[in-house]
Design a protein around this motif. Structure first.
Motif, PDB file in Angstrom:
ATOM      1  N   THR A 141      95.969 -21.820 -42.346  1.00 29.61           N
ATOM      2  CA  THR A 141      96.475 -21.253 -41.101  1.00 29.61           C
ATOM      3  C   THR A 141      95.560 -21.611 -39.942  1.00 29.61           C
ATOM      4  OG1 THR A 141      95.289 -19.172 -41.432  1.00 29.61           O
ATOM      5  CG2 THR A 141      97.542 -19.285 -42.289  1.00 29.61           C
ATOM      6  N   SER A 183      95.018 -20.397 -35.628  1.00 32.92           N
ATOM      7  CA  SER A 183      95.425 -19.430 -34.615  1.00 32.92           C
ATOM      8  C   SER A 183      94.552 -19.552 -33.374  1.00 32.92           C
ATOM      9  CB  SER A 183      95.359 -17.999 -35.161  1.00 32.92           C
ATOM     10  OG  SER A 183      94.032 -17.662 -35.503  1.00 32.92           O
ATOM     11  N   LYS A 238     100.084 -18.689 -33.792  1.00 28.53           N
ATOM     12  CA  LYS A 238      99.591 -18.783 -35.161  1.00 28.53           C
ATOM     13  C   LYS A 238     100.441 -19.796 -35.915  1.00 28.53           C
ATOM     14  CE  LYS A 238      97.847 -16.253 -39.013  1.00 28.53           C
ATOM     15  NZ  LYS A 238      97.357 -15.001 -39.495  1.00 28.53           N
ATOM     16  N   GLU A 287     101.298 -20.640 -39.381  1.00 28.01           N
ATOM     17  CA  GLU A 287     101.216 -19.996 -40.696  1.00 28.01           C
ATOM     18  C   GLU A 287     101.098 -20.999 -41.838  1.00 28.01           C
ATOM     19  OE1 GLU A 287     101.025 -16.827 -41.433  1.00 28.01           O
ATOM     20  OE2 GLU A 287     101.492 -15.911 -39.508  1.00 28.01           O
TER      21      GLU A 287
END
Length: 154
Positions: free
Chosen positions: A55, A57, A76, A78
């Protein structure tokens, strides 16, 4: 972010940390990145290839397309995934792929809130802060310029 391929153990290696926001290299007045890019990644060797998943972010600073206010939007990724065949490289740079995946997460139309009322088309007042004193327009404003057109029919 660069990964030293030669140091990755057989069961993979995890990477937790951040890269400076300057990796985004985005020169847009309505979209800015002012905070570091956080990552949580797992790098694995699969034969002669490198697979990195995890991930990403970072908050983006956007300008609302209706009221023009600046606001922060949490981005974000994922399911970041990177796969590359290796041909004797010692290091693999993920920066361009990280940047691309983050930019793809940007909203198509930035809105500070779903119910943003925008600006009055006549006086420019922010309608989120209350109504303006303009007379409400009637009809479809897209055809307003044709209302004053005088046509003489024979």
């Amino acid at each position: 972010m660069k990964i030293n391929v030669k140091r990755i153990p057989e069961d993979g290696e995890t990477f937790h940390g951040s890269d400076p926001y300057s990796i985004m290299e985005l020169d847009e007045p309505d979209t800015r990145f002012e905070h570091d890019v956080e990552y949580d990644l797992l790098a694995q060797l699969q034969g002669d290839a490198l697979l990195v998943t995890g991930t990403l972010s970072t908050p983006a600073t956007l300008r609302c397309s209706r009221c023009l206010q600046v606001f922060d939007w949490p981005l974000k990724v994922e399911q970041f995934a990177f796969h590359q065949e290796l041909h004797g490289e010692d290091f693999v740079d993920l920066t361009a792929n990280m940047r691309e995946d983050i930019i793809l997460e940007l909203p198509k139309r930035a809105l500070c809130t779903e119910g943003c009322r925008g600006l009055c088309p006549h006086c420019g007042k922010d309608l989120n802060k209350g109504p303006c004193r303009c007379k409400p327009s009637e009809g479809d404003l897209r055809w307003h310029a044709l209302d004053n057109l005088n046509l003489k029919l024979k």
